[in-house]
Design an enzyme around this catalytic site. Sequence first.
Site, PDB file in Angstrom:
ATOM      1  N   SER A  43       1.126  -1.036   0.000  1.00  0.00           N
ATOM      2  CA  SER A  43      -0.113  -0.046  -0.223  1.00  0.00           C
ATOM      3  C   SER A  43       1.088   0.686  -0.002  1.00  0.00           C
ATOM      4  O   SER A  43       1.012   1.648   1.162  1.00  0.00           O
ATOM      5  CB  SER A  43      -1.266  -0.180   1.435  1.00  0.00           C
ATOM      6  N   HIS A 154      -4.007  -6.167   2.288  1.00  0.00           N
ATOM      7  CA  HIS A 154      -3.014  -6.778   2.784  1.00  0.00           C
ATOM      8  C   HIS A 154      -3.394  -8.583   2.790  1.00  0.00           C
ATOM      9  O   HIS A 154      -2.925  -9.174   3.542  1.00  0.00           O
ATOM     10  CB  HIS A 154      -2.172  -6.267   4.163  1.00  0.00           C
ATOM     11  N   GLN A 162      -6.654  -1.874   6.636  1.00  0.00           N
ATOM     12  CA  GLN A 162      -5.514  -2.356   6.536  1.00  0.00           C
ATOM     13  C   GLN A 162      -5.056  -3.202   8.039  1.00  0.00           C
ATOM     14  O   GLN A 162      -4.497  -3.999   7.630  1.00  0.00           O
ATOM     15  CB  GLN A 162      -4.113  -1.287   6.025  1.00  0.00           C
ATOM     16  N   GLU A 163      -4.658  -2.360   9.133  1.00  0.00           N
ATOM     17  CA  GLU A 163      -3.840  -2.832  10.059  1.00  0.00           C
ATOM     18  C   GLU A 163      -4.829  -2.470  11.022  1.00  0.00           C
ATOM     19  O   GLU A 163      -5.030  -2.207  11.765  1.00  0.00           O
ATOM     20  CB  GLU A 163      -2.546  -3.054  10.262  1.00  0.00           C
ATOM     21  N   GLU A 204       1.281  -9.662   7.005  1.00  0.00           N
ATOM     22  CA  GLU A 204       1.782  -8.877   8.199  1.00  0.00           C
ATOM     23  C   GLU A 204       2.166  -9.820   9.007  1.00  0.00           C
ATOM     24  O   GLU A 204       1.998  -9.411  10.131  1.00  0.00           O
ATOM     25  CB  GLU A 204       1.918  -7.573   8.173  1.00  0.00           C
ATOM     26  N   ASP A 241      -4.674   0.844  11.838  1.00  0.00           N
ATOM     27  CA  ASP A 241      -4.185   2.270  10.120  1.00  0.00           C
ATOM     28  C   ASP A 241      -4.680   1.424   9.388  1.00  0.00           C
ATOM     29  O   ASP A 241      -5.099   0.596   8.451  1.00  0.00           O
ATOM     30  CB  ASP A 241      -2.729   1.844   9.878  1.00  0.00           C
ATOM     31  N   GLU A 285      -3.912   5.879  11.949  1.00  0.00           N
ATOM     32  CA  GLU A 285      -2.960   5.960  10.897  1.00  0.00           C
ATOM     33  C   GLU A 285      -3.346   6.283   9.837  1.00  0.00           C
ATOM     34  O   GLU A 285      -4.985   5.736   9.618  1.00  0.00           O
ATOM     35  CB  GLU A 285      -1.552   4.868  11.218  1.00  0.00           C
ATOM     36  N   ASP A 312       1.125   8.639   6.938  1.00  0.00           N
ATOM     37  CA  ASP A 312       1.689   7.970   6.394  1.00  0.00           C
ATOM     38  C   ASP A 312       2.061   8.011   5.360  1.00  0.00           C
ATOM     39  O   ASP A 312       2.816   8.921   4.979  1.00  0.00           O
ATOM     40  CB  ASP A 312       1.487   6.391   6.368  1.00  0.00           C
ATOM     41  N   LYS A 337       9.296   5.405   7.316  1.00  0.00           N
ATOM     42  CA  LYS A 337       9.726   4.011   6.509  1.00  0.00           C
ATOM     43  C   LYS A 337      11.702   4.565   5.587  1.00  0.00           C
ATOM     44  O   LYS A 337      10.636   5.305   5.309  1.00  0.00           O
ATOM     45  CB  LYS A 337       8.620   3.717   5.309  1.00  0.00           C
ATOM     46  N   SER A 364       8.290   2.085  11.144  1.00  0.00           N
ATOM     47  CA  SER A 364       7.652   1.270  10.795  1.00  0.00           C
ATOM     48  C   SER A 364       8.396  -0.195   9.289  1.00  0.00           C
ATOM     49  O   SER A 364       9.380   0.678   8.589  1.00  0.00           O
ATOM     50  CB  SER A 364       6.555   1.299   9.867  1.00  0.00           C
ATOM     51  N   HIS A 365       8.361  -1.461   9.533  1.00  0.00           N
ATOM     52  CA  HIS A 365       8.660  -2.424   8.311  1.00  0.00           C
ATOM     53  C   HIS A 365       7.652  -1.491   7.309  1.00  0.00           C
ATOM     54  O   HIS A 365       7.319  -1.269   7.319  1.00  0.00           O
ATOM     55  CB  HIS A 365       8.412  -3.685   9.240  1.00  0.00           C
ATOM     56  N   ARG A 366       7.581  -3.027   6.115  1.00  0.00           N
ATOM     57  CA  ARG A 366       7.399  -2.416   5.048  1.00  0.00           C
ATOM     58  C   ARG A 366       6.313  -4.017   4.944  1.00  0.00           C
ATOM     59  O   ARG A 366       6.117  -5.099   5.569  1.00  0.00           O
ATOM     60  CB  ARG A 366       7.688  -2.375   3.953  1.00  0.00           C
ATOM     61  N   SER A 367       5.082  -4.048   4.631  1.00  0.00           N
ATOM     62  CA  SER A 367       4.059  -5.198   4.220  1.00  0.00           C
ATOM     63  C   SER A 367       5.576  -6.395   3.783  1.00  0.00           C
ATOM     64  O   SER A 367       4.945  -7.716   4.245  1.00  0.00           O
ATOM     65  CB  SER A 367       3.287  -5.247   3.771  1.00  0.00           C
ATOM     66  N   LYS A 388       6.393   0.040  14.746  1.00  0.00           N
ATOM     67  CA  LYS A 388       5.324  -1.047  14.661  1.00  0.00           C
ATOM     68  C   LYS A 388       5.884  -2.108  13.335  1.00  0.00           C
ATOM     69  O   LYS A 388       6.259  -2.208  12.498  1.00  0.00           O
ATOM     70  CB  LYS A 388       3.793  -0.359  13.649  1.00  0.00           C
TER      71      LYS A 388
HETATM   72  O1  LIG Z   1       0.671   0.711   4.992  1.00  0.00           O
HETATM   73  C1  LIG Z   1       1.842   0.862   5.418  1.00  0.00           C
HETATM   74  O2  LIG Z   1       1.567   1.560   6.830  1.00  0.00           O
HETATM   75  C2  LIG Z   1       2.806   0.050   5.966  1.00  0.00           C
HETATM   76  C3  LIG Z   1       3.452  -1.044   6.628  1.00  0.00           C
HETATM   77  O3  LIG Z   1       2.105  -1.656   7.635  1.00  0.00           O
HETATM   78  O4  LIG Z   1       2.042  -0.519   4.952  1.00  0.00           O
HETATM   79  P1  LIG Z   1       3.054  -1.354   3.282  1.00  0.00           P
HETATM   80  O5  LIG Z   1       4.206  -1.281   3.195  1.00  0.00           O
HETATM   81  O6  LIG Z   1       1.901  -2.120   2.842  1.00  0.00           O
HETATM   82  O7  LIG Z   1       2.551   0.446   2.468  1.00  0.00           O
HETATM   83 MG   LIG Z   2       0.594   3.274   6.291  1.00  0.00          MG
END
Ligand SMILES: O=C(O)[C@@H](CO)OP(=O)(O)O
Ligand SMILES: [Mg+2]
Length: 428
Positions: A43, A154, A162-163, A204, A241, A285, A312, A337, A364-367, A388
């Site tokens: 995303s 995701h 999404q989360e 994730e 998020d 988020e 984000d 990120k 943040s990590h990525r998906s 996260k």
């Molecule tokens: O939207 C988000 O915050 C991220 C990480 O959880 O997702 P993605 O890496 O797919 O952008």
């Molecule tokens: Mg996000």
Amino acid sequence: MSLFIDSVKAREIFDSRGNPTVEADVILSDGTLGRAEVPSGASTGEKEAVELRDGGQRLQGKGVSQAVNNVNTEINKALHGEDPFNQAHVDQVMIDLDGTPNKARLGANAILGVSMAVARAAAKATQQPLYRYLGGTDLELPQTFHNVINGGEHADNGIDIQEFMITPVERTSFRDGFEKIANTYHTLKKVIEKAGYTTGLGDEGGFAPDLKSSTEALQMLHDAIVKAGYTPGKEIAIAFDAAASYFYNRETKNYDFEGKTYTPAELGEYYIGLLDKFPEIISIEDPYGEEDWDNFAEFTKKYGHRVQIVADDPVCTNPKLIREAIEKGMANSILIKLNQIGTVTETLEAIRLARKNGYTTMISHRSGETGDTFVADFTVATNSAELKSGAPARSERVEKYNQLLRIEEELGVDGTRLAHFPDNVKFD
Ligand SMILES: O=C(O)[C@@H](CO)OP(=O)(O)O
Ligand SMILES: [Mg+2]
């Protein structure tokens, strides 16, 4: 003789979704090797630095041989002889070499891999852990946010948020908090099974049951926290998020969310209804789409005293966009990120800018992830207080938390070394 960068080299490896990604090696003049792996989002924000994929930009699943080639040829040539301890200079050399505003020519995946590997090599050469090399002394462990129910981009289910994350609040150590999260995650599995849903996992590591609504997901989280023996909001809190860009209707400027259409104002009311029903929600988020800055700012004005509001997609870890967002009064927290902007130095600048203006930062990590634990060290090094990194399951996610357990052991278990929400945030 002082150390210098002898060579850099990259290769194509695979991420947690089975998609190609970049791994970069930096070799110093004394033979020290620094290695880093680059994550990849699904995303993604429109204004992210460009992830170079064969056959075009951002083609999920396509190879990264051009990015790899750019490291092995142009970047290798440009960095030979450079000082590995001057991260800002090394990053600037790559930015200048690329020559575009968004790293589209060489690829942010190529540049970031090298940037992180340089930091690793420098840390190793000075015999320091990465978090220490980047962060010096007086460091603390973050509060972690764990995505345990996956929706949106995701997962293939009916939930548009999404989360759904859980986060430890009261805890005596990082380990104690993580154990509470793991217990809640296991209990959540039982809650989902009991309700007759499947417990397959999303990208994730969170569960991806085919629930009918986001409210149902929040209710399940609430129930799981209670059944695991914790008090919602006291020991374990909730964050989400929305990643609202993905249900923003660009024509009508409304939001098509879980079978209904919401005006921006109605969407705000919907979120606040969730906060009223589940007071343990402490962070939201991307409540609005990345183009919808006015409504994002309006929501912050109305409710920013009550909940952490994280930006984000609208800002993409880009210092220029973060500055604009701050001027507009948008959000009170910035998601960070590394691969959205493409170098370690620019990411540090984004964090400094956010903090200086009273914003919190959530790393943040990525998906799409790898086993690389760079973000764990980076979160500690920058005293970012929040990270996260997905569910407490699936090794590409858990590796980050395991690294934090190791760091806690090194720093010494000490309550004062724990970031504690909302102490790090000034809310009512
Ligand atoms: O939207 C988000 O915050 C991220 C990480 O959880 O997702 P993605 O890496 O797919 O952008
Ligand atoms: Mg996000």
